[in-house]
Design a protein around this motif. Structure first.
Motif, PDB file in Angstrom:
ATOM      1  N   LEU A  36      24.523  12.405  -5.335  1.00 57.62           N
ATOM      2  CA  LEU A  36      23.333  12.669  -6.157  1.00 57.62           C
ATOM      3  C   LEU A  36      22.985  14.149  -6.282  1.00 57.62           C
ATOM      4  O   LEU A  36      21.809  14.496  -6.447  1.00 57.62           O
ATOM      5  N   ASP A  38      22.675  17.682  -8.285  1.00 57.85           N
ATOM      6  CA  ASP A  38      22.346  17.965  -9.674  1.00 57.85           C
ATOM      7  C   ASP A  38      23.647  18.069 -10.456  1.00 57.85           C
ATOM      8  O   ASP A  38      24.696  18.351  -9.913  1.00 57.85           O
ATOM      9  N   THR A  42      24.454  13.199 -10.742  1.00 57.16           N
ATOM     10  CA  THR A  42      23.276  12.535 -11.287  1.00 57.16           C
ATOM     11  C   THR A  42      23.581  11.861 -12.617  1.00 57.16           C
ATOM     12  O   THR A  42      23.145  10.731 -12.864  1.00 57.16           O
ATOM     13  N   LEU A  65      18.619  17.717   0.762  1.00 54.47           N
ATOM     14  CA  LEU A  65      17.691  17.887  -0.349  1.00 54.47           C
ATOM     15  C   LEU A  65      17.199  19.331  -0.451  1.00 54.47           C
ATOM     16  O   LEU A  65      17.062  19.872  -1.547  1.00 54.47           O
ATOM     17  N   HIS A  72      15.315  19.467  -9.249  1.00 57.20           N
ATOM     18  CA  HIS A  72      16.115  18.236  -9.146  1.00 57.20           C
ATOM     19  C   HIS A  72      15.543  17.256  -8.117  1.00 57.20           C
ATOM     20  O   HIS A  72      15.922  16.090  -8.093  1.00 57.20           O
ATOM     21  N   HIS A  73      14.625  17.694  -7.283  1.00 55.72           N
ATOM     22  CA  HIS A  73      14.144  16.863  -6.170  1.00 55.72           C
ATOM     23  C   HIS A  73      13.561  15.526  -6.622  1.00 55.72           C
ATOM     24  O   HIS A  73      13.856  14.486  -6.021  1.00 55.72           O
ATOM     25  N   TYR A  76      16.358  13.217  -7.732  1.00 52.31           N
ATOM     26  CA  TYR A  76      17.111  12.804  -6.542  1.00 52.31           C
ATOM     27  C   TYR A  76      16.377  11.661  -5.831  1.00 52.31           C
ATOM     28  O   TYR A  76      16.975  10.629  -5.519  1.00 52.31           O
TER      29      TYR A  76
END
Length: 153
Positions: A36, A38, A42, A65, A72-73, A76
């Motif tokens: 996952l 970026d 994704t 993370l 992107h968090h 995610y």
């Protein structure tokens, strides 16, 4: 899944379309394995879910993370919440070694590797080219996705 990160928006659109087209003829249950990150990871997770499949997530490190772009968090977390299974690697820091170990673990679970890859050498240890080579070393089929007109950032 392995693939490039930090892709330009036009390339992301091309890859999203190519992944959707590649997945559309598959009628069996699909399980996509991804970290996952970026970019390609994704896009792949979204395409698998849109096809009615499921995703399993490999988390390379406890602080993974924190190493991803802040913008992107939320995505995610949203995709992680949709995972049917989460595999957590035994690393604390999100290093190249942790990422490569996560990719190698993914390859032990996968039937084949889908690589969003421009065919160029990895820019750092654990990059897409390294994962493609590891898949070949494991005798896993590799399916490369890199549509015409795509470019890295």
């Amino acid at each position: 899944m392995s693939g490039h990160r930090s892709l330009p928006p036009a390339t992301e659109a091309l890859i999203a379309e190519a992944l959707g087209e590649a997945l559309s003829p598959i009628t069996d249950d699909i399980t996509g394995l991804t970290c996952l990150a970026d970019g390609a990871d994704t896009l792949f997770a979204r395409a698998v879910l849109a096809q009615g499949g499921q995703i399993e997530v490999i988390v390379p490190a406890e602080h993974y993370l924190a190493g991803l772009p802040g913008e992107h968090h939320a995505e995610y977390r949203k995709l992680l919440a949709q995972a049917t299974q989460v595999h957590r690697m035994p690393f604390t820091e999100s290093t190249s070694e942790a990422h490569m170990a996560a990719s190698q673990h993914m390859l032990t679970l996968a039937d084949e590797l889908w690589a969003v890859w421009d065919g160029q050498p990895a820019r750092g240890y654990g990059g897409t080219a390294d994962v493609v080579q590891a898949a070949r070393d494991f005798n896993k089929p590799v399916r490369t996705i890199w549509p015409s007109g795509a470019a890295r950032g």
